[in-house]
Design an enzyme around this catalytic site. Structure first.
Site, short mmCIF file in Angstrom:
data_model
loop_
_atom_site.label_atom_id
_atom_site.label_comp_id
_atom_site.label_asym_id
_atom_site.label_seq_id
_atom_site.Cartn_x
_atom_site.Cartn_y
_atom_site.Cartn_z
N LYS A 114 -14.07 5.64 -3.74
CA LYS A 114 -13.05 5.65 -2.44
C LYS A 114 -13.58 6.66 -1.57
O LYS A 114 -14.33 7.67 -2.02
CB LYS A 114 -11.67 6.11 -2.97
CG LYS A 114 -10.64 5.53 -1.99
CD LYS A 114 -10.17 4.14 -2.23
CE LYS A 114 -9.22 3.61 -1.41
NZ LYS A 114 -8.64 2.37 -1.53
P1 NAD Z 1 -3.52 -0.35 7.36
O1 NAD Z 1 -3.81 0.67 7.91
O2 NAD Z 1 -4.18 -1.80 7.86
O3 NAD Z 1 -1.85 -0.70 7.39
C1 NAD Z 1 -0.99 0.22 6.99
C2 NAD Z 1 0.23 0.02 7.45
O4 NAD Z 1 1.28 0.84 6.92
C3 NAD Z 1 0.33 -0.02 9.02
O5 NAD Z 1 1.59 -1.10 9.55
C4 NAD Z 1 1.32 1.32 9.46
O6 NAD Z 1 2.02 1.44 10.66
C5 NAD Z 1 2.03 1.35 8.28
N1 NAD Z 1 2.43 2.65 8.09
C6 NAD Z 1 1.57 4.00 7.98
N2 NAD Z 1 2.44 5.17 7.89
C7 NAD Z 1 3.77 4.71 7.43
C8 NAD Z 1 4.71 5.38 7.15
N3 NAD Z 1 4.74 6.61 7.00
N4 NAD Z 1 5.96 4.34 6.83
C9 NAD Z 1 5.66 3.21 6.94
N5 NAD Z 1 4.65 2.60 7.35
C10 NAD Z 1 3.47 3.05 7.49
O7 NAD Z 1 -3.71 -0.24 5.66
P2 NAD Z 1 -3.76 -1.29 4.48
O8 NAD Z 1 -5.35 -1.54 4.46
O9 NAD Z 1 -2.93 -2.56 4.85
O10 NAD Z 1 -3.48 -0.49 3.44
C11 NAD Z 1 -2.15 -0.17 2.96
C12 NAD Z 1 -1.96 0.22 1.69
O11 NAD Z 1 -2.70 -0.82 0.78
C13 NAD Z 1 -2.76 1.22 1.22
O12 NAD Z 1 -2.08 2.03 0.01
C14 NAD Z 1 -4.20 0.73 0.63
O13 NAD Z 1 -4.76 1.94 -0.15
C15 NAD Z 1 -3.74 -0.21 -0.14
N6 NAD Z 1 -4.71 -1.36 -0.22
C16 NAD Z 1 -5.32 -1.72 0.74
C17 NAD Z 1 -6.30 -2.92 0.45
C18 NAD Z 1 -6.99 -3.47 1.63
O14 NAD Z 1 -7.88 -4.56 1.26
N7 NAD Z 1 -6.89 -3.12 2.64
C19 NAD Z 1 -6.64 -3.36 -0.85
C20 NAD Z 1 -5.83 -2.76 -1.93
C21 NAD Z 1 -5.02 -1.63 -1.64
#
Ligand code: NAD
Length: 424
Positions: A114
């Site tokens: 990561k």
């Molecule tokens: P992203 O940046 O696209 O979206 C994050 C979302 O969370 C946004 O809508 C943001 O406004 C919101 N957010 C941020 N801080 C916040 C808070 N304090 N309270 C409420 N909402 C809040 O990120 P993502 O890629 O969607 O990732 C989200 C989660 O999923 C993370 O934990 C990431 O590690 C995990 N994840 C992502 C992927 C991927 O393919 N992108 C895969 C597996 C896991």
């Protein structure tokens, strides 16, 4: 005697230690070899870089970035790059470790890594973000590569970030190296279906969990925290299957309507307005209250540590599908399990992203690209199989789904370590 995680900057953070407690619990259950356990408790390598960026006003600003490579027993390191102001070394290490366990659970030939940069990307111009990404990539370039370590998007990064990473790495290599990142745009070697993959995987897992609870997706009420790459696609896919998405939120706050949100309209609204706040026909709800709504399914899809010992007792959802990594603390887990809430853990529920990243990597190697339907069908097969394996393990061993998922993952890792002579 085992060494103290708290003595090491990589392993001292609460998220890392929480992750290792899950490993230790599941390790006892599957009689994990003590040498294998000791190896898995520490990331193999961490790279810390201070990246100089030329800002639009002419100043030079330094941003600190990390790449942590946890374990490569099963194949090259694989995991996302996060841009967020709270990124720190131990958080990145915890996320890298989760990737090791996720890839093992899902049967992928990949290890866990990561990366992250301590930055609020919304405060940088596109030009500054490109500058930052290119410098960060140059600094970590000796340690990444299609056969070594393959980054992907995470919080605060997207397909454009991956395109800049690919280009910088390729320029330094002297030829195009599309396999160095996944989650890149289709035009430069990306896979159809990658953008929606994590959300679709959350929905496939939820479908299975609902079946166990004798419920149907078409009758389910769902609340989703986070409306980014994961949360938005979870909403789109659940809505397409007839579920009622009653609430969603992002960093600006949440929106709620008992009759269910029109998700295609909401997606259009967010494209224009950037946030869910103010969406017509819905009332505001705080991020905290959204978690406690009386719904069938709660999908936390934002950041870690949002369901804790403090609020877990007030969760009314029957199923929690962890779109985010690490949204429930250990204290929360115990309370939720006692209250009969089925938690589909992160390494299972959000595995769809890395499964399709793996598909993308394979397509880049053979230069033969699949249709979106093929990608979605292959993803469903992997997710359904993983759910069944974890659920059967949890029933047989009378443990919660998190311990069962970790136990399944550890068994495969242990076999690989024994075969390679890396544990004895
Ligand atoms: P992203 O940046 O696209 O979206 C994050 C979302 O969370 C946004 O809508 C943001 O406004 C919101 N957010 C941020 N801080 C916040 C808070 N304090 N309270 C409420 N909402 C809040 O990120 P993502 O890629 O969607 O990732 C989200 C989660 O999923 C993370 O934990 C990431 O590690 C995990 N994840 C992502 C992927 C991927 O393919 N992108 C895969 C597996 C896991």
């Amino acid at each position: 005697m085992r060494t103290e995680l708290s003595m090491n900057p990589l392993t001292s953070g609460p998220f890392y230690q929480n992750t290792m407690k899950i490993v230790e619990d599941a390790g006892r259950l599957v009689n994990l070899n003590p040498n294998a356990l000791e190896r898995l408790r520490y990331p193999r390598r961490a790279i810390v870089v201070n990246v100089p960026v030329k800002m639009d006003d002419g100043r030079l600003k330094i941003f600190t970035g990390y790449r942590v490579q946890h374990n490569q027993m099963l194949g090259p390191f694989k995991g996302g790059i996060r841009y967020h102001e709270n990124v720190d070394l131990s958080e990145v290490a915890a996320l890298a470790a989760l990737m090791t366990f996720k890839n093992s659970l899902l049967g992928l030939p990949l290890g866990g890594g990561k990366g992250g940069v301590q930055v609020n990307p919304s405060l940088l111009s596109k030009n500054e973000l490109e500058n930052l990404t290119r410098h960060f990539t140059s600094e970590i370039a000796p340690f990444i590569g299609p056969d070594k370590d393959i980054p992907a998007p995470d919080v605060g990064t997207d397909s454009q970030t991956m395109a800049w990473m690919l280009d910088t790495y390729s320029v330094e290599s002297g030829y195009s190296q599309t396999g160095v990142v996944t989650g890149k745009p289709i035009e430069i070697g990306g896979s159809l279906g990658r953008e929606s993959a994590t959300g679709l995987g959350v929905v496939y897992t939820t479908q299975k969990a609902l079946m166990v609870k004798d419920l149907k997706m078409s009758e389910a009420r769902i609340a989703i925290q986070g409306f980014g790459k994961v949360g938005m696609h979870t909403a789109i896919e659940a809505y397409a299957l007839g579920a009622r998405v009653v609430a969603v939120s992002d960093v600006s706050g949440g929106i709620y309507t008992e009759k269910g949100l029109n998700i295609p309209d909401l997606v259009r609204y967010v494209k224009e307005n950037k946030v869910v706040k103010g969406f017509p026909g819905a009332e505001p709800i705080s991020n905290e209250d959204l978690l406690e709504l009386p719904v069938d399914v709660l999908a936390p899809c934002a950041l870690e540590g949002v369901i804790t010992g403090e609020n877990a007792g007030r969760i009314k959802a029957k199923i929690i599908a962890e779109g985010a990594n690490g949204p429930c603390t250990r204290e929360a887990d115990e309370i939720l399990h006692k209250n009969g809430v089925m938690v589909c853990p992160d390494i299972l529920a959000n595995g769809g992203g890395v499964v399709v990243s793996y598909f993308e990597w394979v397509q880049d190697i053979v230069w033969l690209f699949w249709t979106e339907e093929e990608v979605r069908n292959k993803l469903r097969e992997v997710m359904f199989k993983a759910f069944d394996t974890v659920y059967n393990f949890s029933q047989k061993s009378e443990v919660n789904m998190r311990t069962a998922a970790m136990g399944t993952s550890l068994e495969r890792l242990q076999r690989a370590m024994m075969l390679r002579g890396s544990a004895w």
